[in-house]
Write a protein that holds these residues in place. Structure first.
Motif, PDB file in Angstrom:
ATOM      1  N   THR A  40     -39.139 -46.693  80.455  1.00  0.00           N
ATOM      2  CA  THR A  40     -38.663 -46.644  79.074  1.00  0.00           C
ATOM      3  C   THR A  40     -37.594 -47.712  78.874  1.00  0.00           C
ATOM      4  N   PHE A  98     -43.754 -48.752  72.488  1.00  0.00           N
ATOM      5  CA  PHE A  98     -44.407 -47.774  73.362  1.00  0.00           C
ATOM      6  C   PHE A  98     -43.329 -46.884  73.967  1.00  0.00           C
ATOM      7  N   ASP A  99     -43.713 -45.733  74.497  1.00  0.00           N
ATOM      8  CA  ASP A  99     -42.840 -45.075  75.464  1.00  0.00           C
ATOM      9  C   ASP A  99     -43.484 -45.257  76.847  1.00  0.00           C
ATOM     10  N   VAL A 130     -44.923 -43.406  78.985  1.00  0.00           N
ATOM     11  CA  VAL A 130     -46.222 -42.774  79.251  1.00  0.00           C
ATOM     12  C   VAL A 130     -47.349 -43.568  78.582  1.00  0.00           C
ATOM     13  N   GLN A 131     -47.099 -43.992  77.356  1.00  0.00           N
ATOM     14  CA  GLN A 131     -48.102 -44.799  76.650  1.00  0.00           C
ATOM     15  C   GLN A 131     -48.301 -46.141  77.349  1.00  0.00           C
ATOM     16  N   ARG A 136     -50.451 -45.667  80.382  1.00  0.00           N
ATOM     17  CA  ARG A 136     -51.830 -45.440  79.976  1.00  0.00           C
ATOM     18  C   ARG A 136     -52.503 -46.758  79.562  1.00  0.00           C
ATOM     19  N   ARG A 148     -53.178 -48.852  82.638  1.00  0.00           N
ATOM     20  CA  ARG A 148     -54.339 -48.333  83.341  1.00  0.00           C
ATOM     21  C   ARG A 148     -55.620 -48.690  82.587  1.00  0.00           C
ATOM     22  N   MET A 149     -55.545 -48.613  81.259  1.00  0.00           N
ATOM     23  CA  MET A 149     -56.702 -48.955  80.433  1.00  0.00           C
ATOM     24  C   MET A 149     -57.108 -50.406  80.652  1.00  0.00           C
ATOM     25  N   GLU A 202     -60.619 -50.105  82.189  1.00  0.00           N
ATOM     26  CA  GLU A 202     -61.617 -50.334  81.136  1.00  0.00           C
ATOM     27  C   GLU A 202     -61.801 -51.824  80.864  1.00  0.00           C
ATOM     28  N   LEU A 251     -55.630 -52.917  73.982  1.00  0.00           N
ATOM     29  CA  LEU A 251     -55.542 -51.689  73.201  1.00  0.00           C
ATOM     30  C   LEU A 251     -56.466 -51.746  71.981  1.00  0.00           C
ATOM     31  N   LEU A 302     -43.181 -31.387  84.942  1.00  0.00           N
ATOM     32  CA  LEU A 302     -44.310 -31.453  84.015  1.00  0.00           C
ATOM     33  C   LEU A 302     -44.447 -32.850  83.418  1.00  0.00           C
ATOM     34  N   ARG A 303     -43.290 -33.480  83.222  1.00  0.00           N
ATOM     35  CA  ARG A 303     -43.334 -34.860  82.729  1.00  0.00           C
ATOM     36  C   ARG A 303     -43.940 -35.764  83.803  1.00  0.00           C
ATOM     37  N   LYS A 328     -47.533 -35.476  83.532  1.00  0.00           N
ATOM     38  CA  LYS A 328     -48.006 -36.263  82.395  1.00  0.00           C
ATOM     39  C   LYS A 328     -48.154 -37.735  82.788  1.00  0.00           C
ATOM     40  N   GLU A 354     -51.186 -38.170  84.887  1.00  0.00           N
ATOM     41  CA  GLU A 354     -52.377 -38.149  84.031  1.00  0.00           C
ATOM     42  C   GLU A 354     -52.536 -39.478  83.300  1.00  0.00           C
ATOM     43  N   ALA A 355     -51.401 -40.082  82.943  1.00  0.00           N
ATOM     44  CA  ALA A 355     -51.450 -41.353  82.222  1.00  0.00           C
ATOM     45  C   ALA A 355     -51.795 -42.522  83.138  1.00  0.00           C
ATOM     46  N   LEU A 366     -39.149 -41.726  71.673  1.00  0.00           N
ATOM     47  CA  LEU A 366     -40.077 -41.288  72.710  1.00  0.00           C
ATOM     48  C   LEU A 366     -40.917 -40.128  72.198  1.00  0.00           C
ATOM     49  N   ILE A 374     -50.715 -35.953  75.971  1.00  0.00           N
ATOM     50  CA  ILE A 374     -50.202 -37.322  75.920  1.00  0.00           C
ATOM     51  C   ILE A 374     -50.361 -37.842  74.490  1.00  0.00           C
ATOM     52  N   TRP A 429     -57.713 -47.246  73.470  1.00  0.00           N
ATOM     53  CA  TRP A 429     -57.170 -45.924  73.820  1.00  0.00           C
ATOM     54  C   TRP A 429     -58.282 -44.877  73.805  1.00  0.00           C
TER      55      TRP A 429
END
Lengths: 339, 175
Positions: free
Chosen positions: A114, A132-133, A135-136, A139, A142-143, A147, A151, A180-181, A184, A187-188, B91, B135, B164
């Motif tokens: 961040t 972005f934050d 997590v975004q 993601r 990774r994308m 992929e 974006l 939990l974060r 997240k 997962e991201a 955030l 997310i 996305w």
């Protein structure tokens, strides 16, 4: 964990972690200079003791040489840096462009952050971006890797290969939410985690207990942040002025009781003790050393802590300029599984 | 620093904190309003000035209650009835690492961290408590200063960037 997931980028850090060894990363303090030697001088000290050199992105919102610039220099010299990307200064267009540029320069590890707020830095009048934050950002990185698209969906001719990192701070509230974060972030797309400074072992143990209960330690490599305190004054400064740093009173008192001339040595001793305790916690895969402008001290700490054991400290990319001066002996390092 | 207390993210209207500390009322009200609004929108949406009227109406009511920043893609019910855009770092996926030991914000030392509050409030909620784990996609900055209710009814706020979508699609397929 290591068998099921394919190699992401094949960086030295990734190979060390996947081989099950205890990994060491360290933060390189970006210079306030346009001279490449200022980067190389610090990197030379760190490279002997660590598997990944983090190039900070305006740490503490203070202006320094950019992380991309540092990484470009480091990869040229055969090092395996970790590019830190903070969301504070750049919008999504700039960040995605920088990620491609970094990959083209040979950067394999990316740390998505961040970023400290501009009000902490030397130029508090600056505009906050935070498009972005973290997590975004993870993601999106990774994308781009998996992929092969921006974006917008536009295709990349050659997608980048990244070993993706994220930060975690087990020492800041809300404590229940922190694991939990972390979930997240996994997962991201997080492959490894570097935490904030750890000075509080019981709290780290609580956090790791929860992480193990959730099974997260099998999905991600966790490197716990540590660093030496030069004196109780520095400790007090850090815990009041540096965002997110928690130092218990016991540690500060111990330094305060030490005679002035021995404070630095005591700080190093505390750090080594912490490393040895952290190493025993199940689910911890390594340490991340942070010390502002104390590269020599970092090297001393890693050596004295014994975490490297009998590990060979050669480079694993013999074709590069600096590595060629010190050709690695043997050939087992070429094979990632035998690293 | 003197300028920090003037950050618009830091404003809290009188009484709004009390209401947000009782999020079960708010989530029930939200669920009810959502059904009502979506049911009536096919008719209301045809009235020309309705969409224009919704912007100041939302800005006033949500502005008072939640210090709404008019991002146009409201996720309040997924974030413990606490607006994530009132986090000075904007955030949307949880707290940064800079939260102070007393649970206050790194940027505005007198303000409780938005995400510490969001977490506590989400724990009291029953309907949308689990949505904290979702997310949240990047904010569509083009929707700034539009009505999130209208955007929801028209499905504008769930149009995600192609990349996305692709990443989510493949992930769901692989699971």
């Amino acid at each position: 964990m290591t068998d099921a997931t394919p190699m992401r980028a094949g960086s030295r850090l990734e190979k060390v972690l996947r081989s099950g060894r205890f990994a060491v990363t360290a933060e390189l303090n970006a210079p306030d200079s346009a001279d490449p030697e200022d980067v190389y001088r610090n990197a030379l000290v760190l490279s002997e003791v660590c598997d990944g050199i983090n190039a900070t992105d305006g740490s503490g919102a203070n202006c320094h040489m950019s992380s991309l610039g540092c990484c470009a220099l480091l990869t040229r010299a055969g090092y395996d840096p970790v590019l830190q990307v903070a969301c504070r200064d750049r919008n999504r267009i700039a960040i995605q462009g920088d990620l491609l540029g970094a990959a083209a320069m040979g950067v394999k590890n990316v740390m998505c952050l961040t970023g400290d707020d501009v009000s902490n830095g030397d130029q508090p009048e600056a505009k906050r971006v935070f498009d972005f934050d973290s997590v975004q950002l993870l993601r999106v990185a990774r994308m781009m890797r998996d992929e092969g698209v921006f974006l917008s969906g536009r295709e990349l001719t050659t997608p980048p290969k990244f070993f993706l990192g994220a930060a975690s701070n087990p020492f800041a509230p809300p404590f229940d939410w922190r694991p939990l974060r972390l979930a997240k972030k996994i997962e991201a797309g997080a492959d490894f985690i570097q935490t904030q400074y750890c000075f509080d072992i019981p709290r780290l143990q609580q956090f790791m207990q929860r992480v193990r209960d959730l099974g997260l330690h099998e999905k991600v490599f966790i490197l716990v942040g540590v660093g030496p305190l030069r004196s109780d004054k520095v400790a007090n400064f850090m815990r009041t002025k540096v965002p997110g740093v928690w130092i218990p009173d016991e540690v500060v008192d111990r330094l305060a009781k030490t005679p002035r001339k021995k404070k630095k040595a005591e700080g190093i001793k505390i750090c080594i003790e912490l490393i040895q305790q952290i190493r025993e916690i199940p689910g911890v895969h390594g340490i991340h050393l942070m010390a502002y402008r104390q590269e020599e001290t970092v090297a001393q700490i890693v050596r004295e802590s014994g975490v490297l054991e009998h590990r060979r400290l050669d480079f694993d990319e013999p074709h590069t300029r600096r590595a060629a001066k010190h050709p690695p002996a043997g050939s087992s390092h070429q094979d990632p599984t035998a690293f | 620093m003197a300028t920090e207390s003037t950050l618009k993210e830091g404003r809290r209207a009188p009484g709004s904190e009390w209401l947000k500390n009782h999020p079960r009322w708010l989530e029930t009200a939200y669920k009810f309003t959502e059904k009502l609004f979506l049911g009536m929108y096919p008719v209301l949406g045809r009235v020309g000035f309705f969409k224009r009227l919704m912007v100041p109406a939302e800005s006033l009511t949500k502005g008072y209650l939640f210090n709404c920043q008019m991002c146009g893609q409201c996720v309040l019910h997924s974030t413990g009835m606490t607006c994530p855009m009132t986090c000075p770092k904007n955030l949307r996926n949880g707290p940064c690492g800079g939260v102070r030991a007393n649970g206050n914000c790194e940027v505005i030392p007198d303000l409780p961290c938005v995400w510490v509050q969001a977490w506590e409030r989400s724990q009291q909620m029953t309907l949308y408590s689990d949505e904290m784990k979702i997310i949240q996609p990047p904010v569509n900055r083009a929707l700034h200063n539009t009505s999130s209710w209208v955007n929801m009814a028209e499905g504008v706020d769930t149009v995600l960037p192609v990349g996305w979508q692709q990443a989510s699609g493949n992930k769901e397929a692989s699971e």
